[in-house]
Every structure is written in C-alpha cells, then in structure tokens.
Design a protein around this motif. Structure first.
Motif, PDB file in Angstrom:
ATOM      1  N   TYR A 254       3.798  51.348 -26.369  1.00 13.10           N
ATOM      2  CA  TYR A 254       4.710  51.315 -27.043  1.00 13.10           C
ATOM      3  C   TYR A 254       5.028  50.137 -28.413  1.00 13.10           C
ATOM      4  O   TYR A 254       3.951  49.068 -28.789  1.00 13.10           O
ATOM      5  CB  TYR A 254       5.573  49.952 -25.918  1.00 13.10           C
ATOM      6  N   GLY A 255       5.460  50.307 -29.624  1.00 11.44           N
ATOM      7  CA  GLY A 255       5.163  49.855 -30.347  1.00 11.44           C
ATOM      8  C   GLY A 255       6.577  50.730 -31.343  1.00 11.44           C
ATOM      9  O   GLY A 255       6.947  51.742 -31.428  1.00 11.44           O
TER      10      GLY A 255
ATOM     11  N   SER B 124       2.892  62.298 -39.149  1.00 17.90           N
ATOM     12  CA  SER B 124       1.918  62.831 -38.835  1.00 17.90           C
ATOM     13  C   SER B 124       1.568  60.030 -39.334  1.00 17.90           C
ATOM     14  O   SER B 124       1.514  59.941 -39.898  1.00 17.90           O
ATOM     15  CB  SER B 124       1.010  62.481 -40.457  1.00 17.90           C
ATOM     16  N   HIS B 125       0.998  60.552 -38.227  1.00 11.49           N
ATOM     17  CA  HIS B 125       1.578  58.824 -37.484  1.00 11.49           C
ATOM     18  C   HIS B 125       0.312  58.199 -38.035  1.00 11.49           C
ATOM     19  O   HIS B 125      -0.946  59.039 -38.472  1.00 11.49           O
ATOM     20  CB  HIS B 125       0.987  58.803 -35.752  1.00 11.49           C
ATOM     21  N   LEU B 126       0.663  57.172 -38.824  1.00  8.27           N
ATOM     22  CA  LEU B 126      -0.689  56.177 -39.189  1.00  8.27           C
ATOM     23  C   LEU B 126      -1.180  55.177 -38.463  1.00  8.27           C
ATOM     24  O   LEU B 126      -0.628  54.501 -37.916  1.00  8.27           O
ATOM     25  CB  LEU B 126       0.429  55.293 -40.787  1.00  8.27           C
TER      26      LEU B 126
ATOM     27  N   PRO C 250      -1.291  49.420 -30.179  1.00  8.03           N
ATOM     28  CA  PRO C 250      -0.724  50.249 -28.947  1.00  8.03           C
ATOM     29  C   PRO C 250      -0.926  51.806 -30.674  1.00  8.03           C
ATOM     30  O   PRO C 250      -0.058  52.931 -30.058  1.00  8.03           O
ATOM     31  CB  PRO C 250       0.864  50.392 -28.845  1.00  8.03           C
ATOM     32  N   HIS C 251      -1.672  51.758 -31.924  1.00  7.90           N
ATOM     33  CA  HIS C 251      -1.595  52.717 -32.972  1.00  7.90           C
ATOM     34  C   HIS C 251      -2.907  53.283 -32.986  1.00  7.90           C
ATOM     35  O   HIS C 251      -3.645  54.376 -33.657  1.00  7.90           O
ATOM     36  CB  HIS C 251      -0.995  52.073 -33.627  1.00  7.90           C
TER      37      HIS C 251
ATOM     38  N   GLU D 290      12.274  54.002 -34.539  1.00  7.71           N
ATOM     39  CA  GLU D 290      12.563  52.966 -34.181  1.00  7.71           C
ATOM     40  C   GLU D 290      11.437  52.534 -33.128  1.00  7.71           C
ATOM     41  O   GLU D 290      10.354  53.541 -32.830  1.00  7.71           O
ATOM     42  CB  GLU D 290      13.848  52.825 -32.618  1.00  7.71           C
ATOM     43  N   LYS D 291      11.333  51.833 -31.838  1.00  7.70           N
ATOM     44  CA  LYS D 291      10.254  51.842 -31.501  1.00  7.70           C
ATOM     45  C   LYS D 291      10.547  52.137 -30.284  1.00  7.70           C
ATOM     46  O   LYS D 291      10.640  52.886 -29.334  1.00  7.70           O
ATOM     47  CB  LYS D 291      10.021  49.881 -30.772  1.00  7.70           C
TER      48      LYS D 291
END
Length: 224
Positions: A24-25, A41-43, A49-50, A85-86
């Motif tokens: 979660y984040g 694309s997620h950084l 949590p990344h 948003e998270k």
C-alpha cells in the motif's frame, strides 16, 4: 427505537474496508502512449512497497479527457507522470483476489516529484490490461545484457527494459515499428547503467535507426 433502527441500517450498508497490505502506498508512474492507447509504468525501487515493475494499458473514464491526453502525448517523448491516490500495488497482479480496476490520479507534465506541472486533476484512470508485473529482487547482481519487452501491437510501440540487476536503470523508448515487425522481446549488450545507444536498439529490432523516436523515461537513482 427509530433512531436505533436507522443507525443499524446505515452500518449494514457501509462497505467493509479491508486492511491494507505491504504494497500500500502512493505509486507514481510514467505516462506515455497516443491515439492507439495510453500506458502507465510504475516507477519502481528495490524496497517495499515499490519493489515491483508494473506496466499497464489504461484509458481515462472521461471520453473528452481521454482524447485530449492521447492527442497531447501521441508517440512523443516528453515526460508525463501519474500522481495517483494510494492503493495496494499487488492488486494489479493478474489473478489477484480483489483486482484494482480504477483509481484517481493527477496527470502531470514532467515528473510529479521533480517540479512537474499538474495539467489534469483527479482524473479517473481505468485499467484495461496488465502488460508486465514482476517483483524485483533486492540482491546485488550484474547482467551482461539488457532485455526489452515491447508494449503495443500496432506501429507505435514502446520498448521497456526489464529491471533484472542491481544497480539497474528504468528505460522506456518510443519507436515506430513496421507493419510486420515482431512483438518479441529484444536484448542488447549493456554498459553498466548507462543509457543504451539508439542504434543498438534499432539493430536488435532489425529496424533503421530512424525508427527509434527517442527516450520517454530514463532513470537510475531509485534503482541503486
């Protein structure tokens, strides 16, 4: 009695919010694409949590906004990012018990944490497809080659480097494919975390150097 019944009815109609997990984040993303489709694309980083590499195909719930953003981005290499948003990132994993289908986000021209300009606030992002979902390993290791997966099925495509070393680099490249070009991943020799040469990518694709339109995103600091 009436007040009590009303209270009980309200409690019964209130959805139960599940506890958030370790992923979660606030998961910022690079935004790119064009008239065919939009992608996010997620950084990633090497810590919770990344610690996931995730690439999504998306569209915006507002049709007018969706058309406007696609037109502004259409194959270009100027960086845009998503400031969402998270949420629990592992809800994007294929087969997740409670898959994430949409989220709210600001759309930013530039990097949302590095002076970017918010162009559209509180857009509703709809997830159409998960192209890539990989958990990163925190182990220090070096590979001799860089492997790129292809996103997109038409002539406007993107090369996205798989993050499989540490340290490593996040790299997204826009290129124009021929109508019969393969959609398979390609590999090239790597030189540490230096940005690969466009000619090497074109050669791996059996394409002319002019097919490479340029880098959308290249970053190393978060992947040391």
């Amino acid at each position: 009695m009436k007040t009590l019944l009303t209270t009980l009815a309200l409690l019964a109609s209130t959805p139960v919010v599940a506890d958030h997990g370790p992923t979660y984040g606030e998961h910022g993303m690079a935004l790119f694409g064009g008239n065919d489709a939009l992608y996010a694309s997620h950084l990633p980083m090497f810590h919770v949590p990344h610690d996931y590499q995730v690439v999504l195909q998306i569209h915006l719930a507002d049709p007018a906004l969706d058309r406007a953003v696609k037109k502004r981005l259409d194959g270009k290499t100027a960086l845009w990012t998503v400031d969402p948003e998270k949420f629990d990132l592992d809800r994007l994993q294929p087969g997740a018990p409670a898959p994430l289908q949409r989220f709210q986000a600001d759309l930013v021209q530039g990097h949302f944490e590095q002076g970017g300009k918010t162009e559209y606030r509180s857009a509703t992002v709809i997830i159409d497809k998960v192209w890539l979902f990989r958990k990163l390993s925190p182990e220090v290791r070096t590979r001799a080659v860089a492997r790129y997966v292809q996103v997109g099925n038409g002539t406007q495509r993107y090369l996205i480097k798989e993050i499989d070393s540490r340290p490593d680099f996040d790299h997204i490249v826009s290129y124009r494919a021929s109508a019969r070009a393969s959609t398979l991943p390609v590999t090239i020799a790597r030189n540490g975390v230096s940005e690969p040469d466009a000619k090497a990518l074109a050669a791996a694709l059996n394409a002319l150097p002019s097919a490479i339109r340029g880098t959308v995103y290249y970053y190393t600091d978060d992947l040391r």
